[in-house]
Scaffold this active site. Structure first.
Site, PDB file in Angstrom:
ATOM      1  N   ILE A  60     -39.043  -2.692  55.355  1.00 13.35           N
ATOM      2  CA  ILE A  60     -39.415  -1.280  55.261  1.00 13.35           C
ATOM      3  C   ILE A  60     -40.473  -0.977  56.304  1.00 13.35           C
ATOM      4  CG2 ILE A  60     -40.319   0.542  53.764  1.00 13.35           C
ATOM      5  CD1 ILE A  60     -39.665  -1.315  51.374  1.00 13.35           C
ATOM      6  N   GLY A  67     -34.321  -1.807  52.124  1.00 17.92           N
ATOM      7  CA  GLY A  67     -34.302  -1.284  53.474  1.00 17.92           C
ATOM      8  C   GLY A  67     -32.977  -1.171  54.196  1.00 17.92           C
ATOM      9  N   SER A  99     -29.036  -1.928  60.439  1.00 14.98           N
ATOM     10  CA  SER A  99     -30.233  -2.431  59.769  1.00 14.98           C
ATOM     11  C   SER A  99     -30.210  -3.951  59.654  1.00 14.98           C
ATOM     12  CB  SER A  99     -30.348  -1.836  58.363  1.00 14.98           C
ATOM     13  OG  SER A  99     -30.267  -0.441  58.359  1.00 14.98           O
ATOM     14  N   ILE A 100     -31.366  -4.578  59.887  1.00 15.00           N
ATOM     15  CA  ILE A 100     -31.471  -6.015  59.652  1.00 15.00           C
ATOM     16  C   ILE A 100     -31.204  -6.309  58.182  1.00 15.00           C
ATOM     17  CG2 ILE A 100     -33.044  -7.988  59.641  1.00 15.00           C
ATOM     18  CD1 ILE A 100     -34.368  -6.812  62.132  1.00 15.00           C
ATOM     19  N   TYR A 103     -43.572  -7.844  63.167  1.00 15.80           N
ATOM     20  CA  TYR A 103     -43.396  -7.884  64.623  1.00 15.80           C
ATOM     21  C   TYR A 103     -44.684  -8.382  65.258  1.00 15.80           C
ATOM     22  CZ  TYR A 103     -42.340  -6.396  69.389  1.00 15.80           C
ATOM     23  OH  TYR A 103     -42.125  -6.378  70.738  1.00 15.80           O
ATOM     24  N   TYR A 105     -46.174   0.780  70.291  1.00 14.99           N
ATOM     25  CA  TYR A 105     -45.930   0.420  68.896  1.00 14.99           C
ATOM     26  C   TYR A 105     -46.871   1.152  67.942  1.00 14.99           C
ATOM     27  CZ  TYR A 105     -43.720  -2.527  65.385  1.00 14.99           C
ATOM     28  OH  TYR A 105     -42.973  -2.977  64.321  1.00 14.99           O
ATOM     29  N   LYS A 163     -48.323  -3.710  60.364  1.00 18.55           N
ATOM     30  CA  LYS A 163     -47.772  -5.066  60.345  1.00 18.55           C
ATOM     31  C   LYS A 163     -48.871  -6.113  60.173  1.00 18.55           C
ATOM     32  CE  LYS A 163     -43.406  -4.032  60.868  1.00 18.55           C
ATOM     33  NZ  LYS A 163     -42.485  -4.154  59.703  1.00 18.55           N
ATOM     34  N   ASP A 211     -38.639   4.927  45.610  1.00 18.61           N
ATOM     35  CA  ASP A 211     -39.663   5.442  46.517  1.00 18.61           C
ATOM     36  C   ASP A 211     -40.836   4.478  46.442  1.00 18.61           C
ATOM     37  OD1 ASP A 211     -41.761   6.719  47.774  1.00 18.61           O
ATOM     38  OD2 ASP A 211     -41.396   8.670  46.858  1.00 18.61           O
ATOM     39  N   VAL A 212     -41.041   3.685  47.486  1.00 15.11           N
ATOM     40  CA  VAL A 212     -42.038   2.610  47.426  1.00 15.11           C
ATOM     41  C   VAL A 212     -43.473   3.118  47.455  1.00 15.11           C
ATOM     42  CG1 VAL A 212     -40.520   0.829  48.364  1.00 15.11           C
ATOM     43  CG2 VAL A 212     -41.919   2.236  49.928  1.00 15.11           C
TER      44      VAL A 212
END
EC number: 1.3.1.9
Length: 272
Positions: free
Chosen positions: A94, A14, A20-21, A149, A159, A166, A65-66
């Site tokens: 991701i 990611g 980006s984290i 999150y 969201y 999530k 490509d996940v």
């Protein structure tokens, strides 16, 4: 240079750019002595600046490509080739929602888009774990972390269907955490992060206001990307060997608050 992850090896999903984290996690993992393989989708690799990060961290970049199981399996195989065997940690960072990108209201979701949201943002986590489990790719006492999150538990306006994704992601961590823990002592956790300014997160409506509200509500203030990276490093380390199947909150105390003095003062000002 630290030594918290000395001798450890891992895959980081990611990282797109320095917002980006995952980028911060990669930097910190390298600083703590780890060897890493970086991966993102072919499109993201074209859009981002991951090669700069790879050069800085002496890491190989492997496109993946996940949504395609064969890509994930090839990634795991290539990582084991690069590392000369099994690895010790994985970061899943991701998330993508076409409904959010196109500003489609939650009550009017495009279900084809929802399928993509769930596949990319949550089911991909199961696929990664599945590939690692089938190939026995992660060393005993290894660690897998996925970023999430709090909208998975509480409604956060704007969201959208990412909240559903999530929630599924966190469930996968618990379910696979049991399987992997019993067989290989591999621990699987999610980190529920404060709202954070990233390229992906910027697509969420009202992010600026959400950041301001969360900052005022949190006794310690919002956790930024570097705070999250440091937390992830602790979870990759041997200091957290018995922590698994948990949703771990890195949010400055926000999730335990109902009302702060600062927010109440702002509310009263607005009331006038």
């Amino acid at each position: 240079m630290g030594s918290l992850l000395k001798g450890k090896k891992g895959i980081i999903f990611g990282a797109l750019n320095d917002m980006s984290i995952a980028w911060k996690v990669a930097e910190r993992a390298y600083e703590e002595g780890a060897e890493i393989v970086l991966t993102n989708s072919p499109m993201a690799l074209r859009m981002g600046t991951i090669n700069e990060l790879a050069e800085k961290c002496n890491a190989e970049v492997v496109p993946c490509d996940v949504t395609k199981m064969e890509d994930i399996e090839k990634l795991v195989d290539r990582a084991m080739e690069v590392f000369g065997g099994k690895f010790d940690f994985v970061l899943h960072s991701i998330g993508m929602s076409p409904n959010v990108r196109k500003d489609i209201d939650y009550a009017e979701l495009n279900y084809s888009f929802l399928d993509k949201t769930l596949d990319i943002s949550a089911i991909s986590f199961h696929k990664v774990l599945n590939a690692c489990y089938a190939k026995d790719a992660i060393n005993e006492w290894g660690s897998v972390v996925a970023l999430t999150y709090m909208a998975a538990q509480r409604t956060v306006f704007g969201y959208n269907d990412m909240a559903d994704a999530k929630a599924l992601l966190e469930s996968i961590a618990r379910s696979f955490g049991y399987k992997y823990g019993v067989r290989n002592k591999v621990r699987i956790n999610t980190v529920s992060q404060s709202p954070t300014v990233t390229t992906a997160g910027s697509g969420v409506g009202g992010l600026k206001d959400l950041l301001d509200f969360a900052e005022k509500m949190s006794p310690l203030g919002n956790a930024d990307a570097l705070d999250c990276a440091n937390y992830c490093i602790s979870l990759f380390s041997d200091l957290t060997k018995k922590v698994t199947m948990q949703n771990l909150l890195n949010d400055g105390g926000f999730s335990s608050m109902s009302m702060s003095e600062e927010v109440m003062k702002q509310y009263k000002k607005g009331d006038k």
